[in-house]
Design an enzyme around this catalytic site. Sequence first.
Site, short mmCIF file in Angstrom:
data_model
loop_
_atom_site.label_atom_id
_atom_site.label_comp_id
_atom_site.label_asym_id
_atom_site.label_seq_id
_atom_site.Cartn_x
_atom_site.Cartn_y
_atom_site.Cartn_z
N ALA A 157 -148.95 -85.36 -77.89
CA ALA A 157 -150.12 -84.53 -77.61
C ALA A 157 -151.34 -85.43 -77.42
O ALA A 157 -151.44 -86.50 -78.03
CB ALA A 157 -150.36 -83.56 -78.75
N GLU A 228 -138.90 -74.85 -77.37
CA GLU A 228 -139.35 -74.05 -78.50
C GLU A 228 -140.80 -73.69 -78.23
O GLU A 228 -141.67 -74.56 -78.19
CB GLU A 228 -139.24 -74.79 -79.84
CG GLU A 228 -139.39 -73.81 -80.99
CD GLU A 228 -139.99 -74.38 -82.25
OE1 GLU A 228 -141.23 -74.39 -82.36
OE2 GLU A 228 -139.22 -74.83 -83.10
N CYS A 262 -145.76 -72.44 -85.00
CA CYS A 262 -145.09 -71.34 -84.31
C CYS A 262 -144.27 -70.51 -85.27
O CYS A 262 -144.11 -69.30 -85.09
CB CYS A 262 -144.20 -71.89 -83.20
SG CYS A 262 -145.08 -72.77 -81.90
#
Length: 461
Positions: A157, A228, A262
Amino acid sequence: MLFKSINPKNGVVLREAIPFFTKERISQTINSSYDAFLDYKQLSLPERLARLAALRRNLEANVETYAKVMTDEMGKTIGQARAEVLKCAAHCRYYEEHSEGVLEDTYIETDLSNSYVKHQATGPILLISPWNFPFWMPFRTAIPNLALGNTVLFKPAPNTSLSAELIENAMRDSGFEDVFQNLYFDHEDTDPILASPKVQGVAFTGSTGAGKAIASIAGKYVKKAVLELGGSDPFIILDDADLDKAAQDACTSRLINNGQACINAKRFIVHEAVYDEFKDKFVKNIAAQKVGDPLDESTNVGPLARDDLHENLRNQVLRAVKNGASVAQGDLARLEAPAKAEDGYYFHPMVIENISVENPIYREELFGPVASLYKVSSLEEAVALANDSNYGLGGAVFSKNLDRAKRVASEVDTGMMGINSFCVSDPHLPNGGVKESGIGRECSHEGLLEFANIKSVSIPK
């Protein structure tokens, strides 16, 4: 988005932006990953697993160093950062201990003289990970692939490149030089990377929108994709639940990683017979959590990782209230203005209720410390509400009647469920979702085979 690290508790720049790789360097990195694969796949499984053991020892020896960098980069509490590093070590140990049994040739009885199935490495795998678990996410995918014999190209990221650098160094020091490499590129380079015949697949964790785009590109080049994606996990409390445990687990699950996971429980679906009692206990637990410096050992909730994440969550809550939702816990006055970098992107936990189907927040994922309460009148209504979502990652159900709980766990459309406990990822269990929460599985033996060539071999009589 540039690869630049900023401490979310005070806005201090930890690392100035580093440049994207040029197209030439991307090509060179792919080539070196493929060349490394040609050598690495020739190693015996015990040789590969010995390197995993070395990596595990590296993690165990450097817990404090790795944890502090994670906390500084994205704001998770230091205790949870330590736990993340140790979870990565446990992940290594799992594949050290279980890969041989999964990867050995499987003999199948047929009418032929001999038939068996081989599990072979396929080549470099592109791994694209989010910022919320800077170590666990890449390790979750990389470790089974390294055990199998694949090589890994890792795009971290943009706001956690310091953590990514530590991972690459740890990999190199453990014998995975060129086998695991960081790859810094802009999203527009995803297509040419997956177009390369040397790259065999992509594993992506992130938003559903981005996942759809990745899957589209992978499909164009007939490349395997494991995704995912988002989640709005239901947490169901039936009328016979242990409310003390349910309320405590609900609080813990909602606030793990400052509410930015998540797999966090997000929608709390409660039977009307116990709604008020559960709400009272849940709200008290939420209100008792300490918000503050994530390096303080007593802190329960640190800052959100970026300004845009804080602003998006702030706007979601304000829009929800505007459309009829009410606040059961929290101070709306804190949301009157955007957060300032120098003050930190702190978001004090909130609980909202009275959410109608027409309220936009009913369909949205809340990625931060905000819980949504829903009242239902039956088990059937609880299941229907849980399934009335585009997401299907994880979930949980609480009931003293195990048969009822198992029924709910079976009927809720998710890839993972917890019974009388909140849902967590575990190296021993397959991790993944259904519907718009993703495709494929990671962890356990399923994760070991996602990017394998499962080859059947037959010999006639």
